[in-house]
Design an enzyme around this catalytic site. Structure first.
Site, mmCIF file in Angstrom:
data_model
loop_
_atom_site.group_PDB
_atom_site.id
_atom_site.type_symbol
_atom_site.label_atom_id
_atom_site.label_comp_id
_atom_site.label_asym_id
_atom_site.label_seq_id
_atom_site.Cartn_x
_atom_site.Cartn_y
_atom_site.Cartn_z
ATOM 1 N N SER A 84 0.874 -1.185 0.095
ATOM 2 C CA SER A 84 -0.018 0.020 0.031
ATOM 3 C C SER A 84 0.992 1.241 0.011
ATOM 4 C CB SER A 84 -0.980 0.036 1.238
ATOM 5 O OG SER A 84 -0.230 -0.092 2.456
ATOM 6 N N ASP A 95 1.365 -0.256 8.367
ATOM 7 C CA ASP A 95 2.903 -0.498 8.437
ATOM 8 C C ASP A 95 3.311 -0.268 6.911
ATOM 9 O OD1 ASP A 95 1.634 -2.404 6.839
ATOM 10 O OD2 ASP A 95 2.581 -4.036 7.760
ATOM 11 N N ASP A 97 5.807 -2.069 3.814
ATOM 12 C CA ASP A 97 5.962 -3.284 3.453
ATOM 13 C C ASP A 97 7.600 -2.978 2.804
ATOM 14 O OD1 ASP A 97 4.208 -5.139 4.225
ATOM 15 O OD2 ASP A 97 2.929 -4.245 2.590
ATOM 16 N N ASP A 149 7.558 -4.303 7.977
ATOM 17 C CA ASP A 149 7.957 -5.778 7.522
ATOM 18 C C ASP A 149 8.916 -5.773 6.418
ATOM 19 O OD1 ASP A 149 5.703 -6.516 9.122
ATOM 20 O OD2 ASP A 149 4.178 -6.988 7.708
ATOM 21 N N LYS A 210 -11.045 -0.053 -0.843
ATOM 22 C CA LYS A 210 -10.166 -0.796 0.561
ATOM 23 C C LYS A 210 -10.970 -0.469 1.697
ATOM 24 C CE LYS A 210 -5.943 -1.176 0.939
ATOM 25 N NZ LYS A 210 -4.385 -0.887 0.926
ATOM 26 N N TYR A 219 -12.132 -8.138 3.697
ATOM 27 C CA TYR A 219 -10.961 -7.544 3.215
ATOM 28 C C TYR A 219 -10.148 -8.529 4.205
ATOM 29 C CZ TYR A 219 -6.896 -4.851 2.463
ATOM 30 O OH TYR A 219 -5.490 -4.190 2.076
#
Length: 621
Positions: A84, A95, A97, A149, A210, A219
């Site tokens: 995202s 968060d 990625d 992450d 979303k 979701y």
């Protein structure tokens, strides 16, 4: 032309559609989806620090492996983002990625040892966890308040320059499968951005979809719905079909296209690449298990994967009903008869069903509960599949939101999931689910033992309860909120407090009597259609809590003076063209549609031992 077919409509936005887009953006701001400039700057600073840490670490490891100093200083290393954040649709507190890309002399074992030790020394790092044995190995942490992450990939390159990109498929040569999976997230994200005609319209419409998906409980990749990358690909496909449309129009067309999509025809953003490197790709001609996928959405980067292989017949049906309801609401929004807040109202899950299965996962400590929660959640789809095979159950609807028990003891940590049951018949009902539930709990306990995750105090229980017994498990605030939402009319002429007022379309000014008569006539037609539907399928509408007058695209078309007849013919033409392109015999998907049509009639008979080309952990993409 972007996509595998020509666009459905290339018209430029009308003034009213631009106005609706402004209203959509203002509505999304009410939900706190956009970060401030200071918050965005903070994220960039965090990524800059992580990137420098990676460079310093690679230099240190290189010197330790006897590389000359001048080489070690220029060998590079780089942090990439995906998900995202890379798509530009992340929300407050989300968060990031990330992917650490290293040259060929740096190994994964180095990443999970010396780099983890380096992170432990950083004062900004909290909640550090290394999960090396995961399907996609990952380091999880919080760096200066931002959750990260971090994956790892080692390329067969001597150095990683600053301008290194990952789109070249030849970078995958001689890489192990875990590196390929780690790279896949960045490669898919970059391809999606490269395949949409207008990135800004894509981003705004994806934010809306979303939010809608999360508020309506559809979701969650792990529970059989769609994850972030799948929703992104569906929105990207909509953008390809309406390349010049405003974001508000794209949201409406999203529901139009996918409420009529002829599943299991796959959604493709581009023609699949030739399998030159021999990796497993989604191909129903070769992989038998791929023929049983119900809603295939194929990632655009090689090696192509199905991002939705977890979808079951129940979750598919729930999503299809939500698509139809979303279409009805967005049609009214575009005509000024409803507001965007109506689309984002949460679903009334606990009032849709009379019978539920309550799944309880209990552990004796917070850390143990975190691990136990993750394992149980990842296996719930096994229970859903078991329930779907039961002849008396027409639908097993899992609510993705987990809850804390209102009756848990002081020294225990507990998570609850709820599965709504729709039975095929209601008369003389005598259903025994003991074996289905026992099979599921045995599978979870066996898996926990095999991977050495099981700890004393970990328990899993499943109980059948009726709606009136839910108060034993949930606080009254949740049940009261659901009841209020259920009692509210689907379309209200009174705007919610502090909400954005929409601009009505001038030619759509009907008096209240005519509107009432029109709604009544459409409702009568929907009732007539319902009388011809077998009782086993009644949950398609009535059990979902959707009023009759929004129960089908046919009735919603009668209700509105939309260009629905022309548009429906365009949709049919598009599907025929899509089918012809896929089955032309000139690419690796040339026979996937016949296979899917032939073999998905009984998904419960899917073989268990065939290798599947689905994405195991698609939320990491």
């Amino acid at each position: 032309m972007l996509g595998v077919t020509s666009p459905i409509n290339t018209a430029s936005p009308k003034p009213i559609e631009i106005q609706r887009t402004k209203e959509l953006e203002e509505s999304l701001k009410q939900y706190g989806l956009f970060e401030t400039d200071d918050e965005l700057t903070h994220r960039m600073e965090v990524l800059g620090k992580i990137n420098q840490l990676v460079k310093d670490w690679i230099k240190e490891v290189s010197l330790r492996k006897n590389l000359p100093l001048n080489v070690a200083e220029s060998i590079g290393g780089k942090i990439f983002t995906f998900g995202s954040y890379r798509l530009g649709v992340h929300t407050k507190g989300a968060d990031i990625d990330t992917l650490c890309v290293a040259p060929r002399h740096i190994y994964r074992s180095d990443f999970f040892t010396s780099f983890v030790e380096l992170l432990k020394e950083q004062p900004e790092v909290q909640d550090l966890r290394a999960v090396e044995e995961a399907y996609v190995p990952v380091i999880k942490m919080k760096f200066d308040g931002i959750e990260l992450d971090m994956l790892f990939a080692r390329l067969e390159l001597k150095a990683i320059p600053e301008d290194q990109t990952l789109r070249d498929v030849n970078l995958l040569k001689n890489l192990d499968p875990r590196c390929v999976r780690s790279l896949n997230g960045c490669r898919v994200t970059d391809e999606i951005l490269n395949l949409v005609p207008c990135i800004e319209s894509f981003r705004l419409s994806l934010r809306a979809i979303k939010l809608w998906a999360k508020r309506h409980g559809v979701y969650s990749n792990v529970l059989g719905y769609l994850g972030g990358v799948s929703w992104a690909m569906l929105v990207a496909r909509t953008c390809q079909l309406y390349p010049n449309a405003a974001a508000a129009t794209l949201v409406q067309k999203f529901f139009l296209v996918f409420s009529q999509w002829p599943w299991p025809n796959p959604v493709l953003l581009k023609q699949p690449e030739e399998n030159k490197l021999g990796f497993v790709v989604w191909d129903p001609r070769i992989n038998v298990a791929d023929r049983f996928h119900l809603m295939p959405i194929i990632t655009p980067a090689y090696p192509q994967q199905n991002s939705t292989f977890n979808v079951s017949s129940s979750t598919k049906e729930v999503m299809q009903d939500e698509f139809k309801q979303g279409l009805a609401i967005t049609d009214d929004i575009m005509f000024g008869k409803a507001e965007w807040t109506k689309l984002f109202e949460p679903s009334n899950f606990f009032l849709k069903y009379r019978h539920f299965i309550v799944l309880q996962a209990t552990a004796s400590s917070k850390d143990h509960h975190l691990e136990w929660h993750g394992l149980v959640e990842s296996k719930i789809r096994i229970l859903i599949n078991n329930l779907e095979k039961h002849p008396s159950i027409a639908l097993a609807h899992i609510n993705p939101e987990s809850h804390c028990s209102s009756e848990s003891e002081a020294d225990t940590f507990q998570s609850l999931w709820f599965i709504g049951l729709q039975f095929a018949k209601t008369e003389n009902l005598n259903v025994d689910l003991t074996s289905d539930i026992q099979s599921f709990t045995d599978t979870v306990m066996r898996q926990a033992t095999q991977i050495n995750l099981y700890k004393p105090g970990m328990k899993i229980e499943a109980k059948h309860v009726k709606r009136k017994e839910l108060s034993r498990y949930l606080p009254s605030s949740i049940l009261v909120k659901q009841k209020k939402a259920h009692n509210m009319p689907l379309f209200s002429n009174t705007p919610p407090e502090n909400s954005l007022k929409t601009t009505p379309i001038p030619e759509f000014n009907e008096d209240s009597n005519n509107t009432s008569q029109q709604n009544q006539s459409v409702s009568d037609l929907a009732h007539t259609l319902d009388t011809k539907t077998p009782s086993v399928k009644m949950h398609n509408r009535s059990s979902m809590g959707v009023p009759d007058f929004v129960s089908s695209s046919v009735t919603s078309g009668l209700k509105r003076s939309l260009e629905s007849s022309d548009l429906n013919s365009e949709i049919k033409r598009f599907h025929c063209e899509n089918l012809n392109n896929i089955t032309a015999g000139n690419n690796c998907q040339d026979s996937c549609v016949p296979f899917l049509e032939k073999y998905t009639s009984k998904p419960e008979e899917s073989p268990k031992n065939f290798q599947t080309s689905g994405v195991e952990d698609v939320d990491n993409l």
